[in-house]
Every structure is written in C-alpha cells, then in structure tokens.
Design an enzyme around this catalytic site. Structure first.
Site, PDB file in Angstrom:
ATOM      1  N   ILE A 102       1.003  -1.255   0.062  1.00  0.00           N
ATOM      2  CA  ILE A 102      -0.107   0.001   0.075  1.00  0.00           C
ATOM      3  C   ILE A 102       0.877   1.187   0.096  1.00  0.00           C
ATOM      4  O   ILE A 102       2.000   1.396   0.478  1.00  0.00           O
ATOM      5  CB  ILE A 102      -0.890   0.090   1.141  1.00  0.00           C
ATOM      6  CG1 ILE A 102      -2.148   0.923   0.920  1.00  0.00           C
ATOM      7  CG2 ILE A 102      -0.297   0.274   2.450  1.00  0.00           C
ATOM      8  CD1 ILE A 102      -3.251   0.717   2.026  1.00  0.00           C
ATOM      9  N   GLY A 159       0.226  -5.547   0.592  1.00  0.00           N
ATOM     10  CA  GLY A 159      -0.924  -5.697  -0.312  1.00  0.00           C
ATOM     11  C   GLY A 159      -0.700  -6.515  -1.501  1.00  0.00           C
ATOM     12  O   GLY A 159      -1.684  -7.226  -2.076  1.00  0.00           O
ATOM     13  N   ASP A 162      -1.654 -10.150  -0.708  1.00  0.00           N
ATOM     14  CA  ASP A 162      -3.152 -10.001  -0.917  1.00  0.00           C
ATOM     15  C   ASP A 162      -3.619 -10.103  -2.171  1.00  0.00           C
ATOM     16  O   ASP A 162      -4.385 -10.950  -2.554  1.00  0.00           O
ATOM     17  CB  ASP A 162      -3.723  -8.856  -0.256  1.00  0.00           C
ATOM     18  CG  ASP A 162      -3.596  -8.710   1.306  1.00  0.00           C
ATOM     19  OD1 ASP A 162      -4.387  -8.992   2.021  1.00  0.00           O
ATOM     20  OD2 ASP A 162      -2.643  -8.079   1.613  1.00  0.00           O
ATOM     21  N   GLU A 182       1.771  -6.381   7.045  1.00  0.00           N
ATOM     22  CA  GLU A 182       0.869  -5.497   7.657  1.00  0.00           C
ATOM     23  C   GLU A 182       0.792  -5.345   9.433  1.00  0.00           C
ATOM     24  O   GLU A 182       0.728  -4.234   9.470  1.00  0.00           O
ATOM     25  CB  GLU A 182      -0.820  -6.155   7.357  1.00  0.00           C
ATOM     26  CG  GLU A 182      -1.279  -5.710   5.861  1.00  0.00           C
ATOM     27  CD  GLU A 182      -0.862  -6.721   4.731  1.00  0.00           C
ATOM     28  OE1 GLU A 182       0.182  -7.405   5.061  1.00  0.00           O
ATOM     29  OE2 GLU A 182      -1.664  -6.818   3.807  1.00  0.00           O
ATOM     30  N   ASP A 190      -6.278  -7.183   5.687  1.00  0.00           N
ATOM     31  CA  ASP A 190      -7.957  -7.290   5.488  1.00  0.00           C
ATOM     32  C   ASP A 190      -8.528  -7.495   4.264  1.00  0.00           C
ATOM     33  O   ASP A 190      -9.384  -7.132   3.951  1.00  0.00           O
ATOM     34  CB  ASP A 190      -8.498  -6.273   6.362  1.00  0.00           C
ATOM     35  CG  ASP A 190      -8.283  -4.852   6.049  1.00  0.00           C
ATOM     36  OD1 ASP A 190      -7.278  -4.855   4.988  1.00  0.00           O
ATOM     37  OD2 ASP A 190      -8.580  -3.816   6.794  1.00  0.00           O
TER      38      ASP A 190
END
Ligand SMILES: CCC/C=C/C=C/C(=O)SCCNC(=O)CCNC(=O)[C@H](O)C(C)(C)COP(=O)(O)OP(=O)(O)OC[C@H]1O[C@@H](n2cnc3c(N)ncnc32)[C@H](O)[C@@H]1OP(=O)(O)O
Length: 310
Positions: A102, A159, A162, A182, A190
């Site tokens: 991110i 991210g 993810d 994270e 999440d």
C-alpha cells in the site's frame, strides 16, 4: 469523511499509461497498449492471441498501491472479465519490484477515516464500506471468469501478497520475496491474505508465522510451500513463462476453462458434495455448448480446434 475517501477511490480520472524507458528500467517487456484499456497505474498489453497482460505501472514508487491503483485494478479485471477477446490474463509489474504494498504516503487518509466527533458506532459504519471497497479490488481477480497468472519478481510486500492470493496461478523469479507486512504498519491484513493464503499453502502454522512476524519468505520457500508453482531464473523468463501458460490456457475451450475456474473457487469454499452439485448444475448447461463437440472432433482428428468467443 467516509464519503470523501470513497469518492476519492472511485472518482479519479484515467489517463492512458505509457511506460517511459527511464522509469520502467530493465524489467519491462515491450508493451503495445490496447485501445480502450486506458489506466493511470496499469499498462495493458496483449502478448498473444486471447491473452492480455496487466502490468502494475508505478515503477518510480516501486508500484506502491495508491488510490487510483485500488480503483483501477478492480476496473481492469471487470473489463477483462467482460471482454470476449480475452481468455487468460498475466499479471506482472514494471520496474525493479513487483510491489512495495500500500502507498504509505496515503496511509494518513486511512487514519483520517476515524477522525471527527462521531461516536465509535457511527465512525465504524462509515469505515465498513471503505474496507469492503478495498477488498473488492482484489476479489475482482477471483470474480474475473478468465484465469489470472501472477508473475512476481523481486519484492511482493503487504497488499501485494493479498493481490496475488486472488490469482489462479502464481509464478515468480528466483529473486522474488514475499512479506505479509501488515503488522509492521499496525494492521491486520484485511484484503485477502489471511483468508486465502491458508487455503493456498495448506499450512496454518506457516501462515501464522508469516502474518505475526512479517518475516520475508524467499522464492525457494514459496515454491516449497505451494504459494508459487514455478520459479524462473529472471524477469524475462518469468514473464515469458507466464505468457506461455496463459497462451496454452487460451487455446482451450473457454467454456471448459471458465467453468473449471468457477468450480474450483466454489469447491475451495464448500463441501465436496456441494461442489459436485454445483458442477453438475453448471454442466447441465455447459455440456450443451458447441465447444464439447469441437474439442472431441479435434482430439479425434489431431487438429487444433477453434472456439467461438465467450
Ligand atoms: C484497507 C487497506 C488494506 C491494505 C493494506 C495493505 C498493507 C500493506 O501493504 S503493508 C506494507 C506497506 N509497505 C511497506 O511497508 C514497504 C515500505 N517500503 C520499503 O520497505 C522499501 O521501500 C523497500 C524494501 C520496498 C525498497 O527499499 P529500497 O531501499 O530498495 O527503496 P527505497 O529507497 O526505500 O524506495 C524507493 C522509492 O519508493 C518509495 N516507496 C517505497 N515503498 C513505498 C510505499 N509502500 N509507499 C509509498 N512509497 C514507497 C520510497 O519512498 C522511495 O521514494 P523516493 O524517496 O521518492 O525515491
């Protein structure tokens, strides 16, 4: 505040992505961009028939995931999902790393979501759809009916993990490393890692170790645990290996391939019997497609079948 962040996620204008030579450095294949696929943070190309390639294209920022990226990655997979010319997708990245996760310069906006005078319940009600929007960005890969092959080089952080967990096939280069980072920025992941990674690697102990410690996992371990299915010596061989398998996939019946993807995702989340019922219901329709006849005839005659667009 919630509506401001949501509108920032959804309201940015797209401009055509043209990777500059200096910015993209050595890890950029020649990409002829596709009309109608204009994105600010992504470069879209078509390396072979029915195969589209999506490259994350913020190389100067190590492909950090800014708001435009979160919006565009969802849009492009929705667009590719609906494009009958596309039968398989390669997801790669320009520049020296796959992604640094991110965009930390925008993390303040996430913190800002909970500022203000509202009570906790009202703030929480506003945050929920924002998290759901971030989640939908990566679930778009899973919802895209076309198989997605992720090709990861160098760092795949936060991210990034993810993101690739929502792909169908993961390849990496020898220099790749993965980090569920994270916790280091005070977050529980999440947007998919904690939900999909345990099912990918089938090792709860390893996933918890990675998620709680944020330690790096290098390519050899990623192969051993099943996060990736192949390692290539460098970026060029990685991308060409990903395009090659995508091209093979794209040569098959799109009805068979896309029904297989839907059945596999369903099977991951349901019992064996529920999965059998689901594929039986799908195949009640799909077995009536002309692809079945064409594929069977081609197998008999040892010729290459040509399937209609889907
Ligand atoms: C609801 C939200 C759901 C999503 C959650 C996602 C969470 C996450 O992704 S957590 C992980 C966040 N990422 C990080 O913590 C990584 C931070 N970056 C680094 O550790 C290093 O930059 C890295 C190891 C990736 C590379 O190090 P290196 O020395 O090779 O390069 P740098 O000089 O550090 O970086 C070069 C330029 O890139 C900018 N940059 C790097 N990472 C980010 C980032 N995550 N966000 C924004 N910008 C990033 C860095 O500032 C440098 O820029 P410049 O100084 O302008 O050259």
């Amino acid at each position: 505040m919630a509506s401001r962040v949501l509108s920032a996620l959804s309201g940015l204008r797209s401009v055509r992505a043209v990777p500059s030579l200096a910015a993209t450095m050595s890890t950029t294949t020649t990409q002829e961009l596709i009309p109608g696929y204009s994105y600010d943070t992504l470069a879209i190309s078509q390396p072979s028939q029915h195969v589209f390639q999506v490259n994350i294209n913020r190389p100067k920022n190590l492909n950090a995931m800014n708001k435009a990226f979160w919006r565009e990655i969802r849009e492009v997979f929705e667009q590719l999902g609906a494009d009958s010319e596309c039968r398989a997708v390669v997801l790669a990245a320009n520049g020296r790393m796959f992604t640094a996760g991110i965009d930390l310069s925008e993390m303040a906006d996430i913190g800002g979501m909970v500022m203000g005078d509202d009570d906790v319940a009202r703030k929480a009600r506003g945050v929920m759809p924002i998290i759901a929007a971030y989640q939908a960005s990566f679930t778009a890969l899973e919802k895209c009916p076309k198989p997605v092959v992720a090709a990861v080089h160098s760092a795949c952080i936060g991210g990034g993990v993810d993101l690739i967990c929502a792909a169908d096939i993961r390849y990496c280069s020898d220099d790749a490393w993965f980090q569920v980072k994270e916790v280091d920025v005070g977050l529980a992941a999440d947007v998919g890692t904690l939900q999909r990674l345990p099912k990918i690697v089938g090792n709860e102990s390893l996933v918890r170790e990675l998620a709680f410690s944020a330690r790096k996992m290098y390519s050899a371990e990623a192969l051993k645990c099943g996060l990736v299915s192949r390692i290539f010596p460098n970026y060029e061989s990685l991308v060409s290996g990903a395009v090659e398998i995508a091209t093979t996939i794209a040569s098959k019946s799109p009805v068979a391939v896309q029904t297989s993807k839907a059945a596999l995702i369903h099977a991951r989340d349901h019992s064996v019997q529920e999965g059998l019922d689901y594929i039986a219901t799908l195949n009640m329709m799909m077995l009536q497609s002309e692809d079945l006849r064409l594929a069977a005839m081609a197998a008999m005659s040892k010729e290459k079948p040509t399937f209609s667009k889907l």
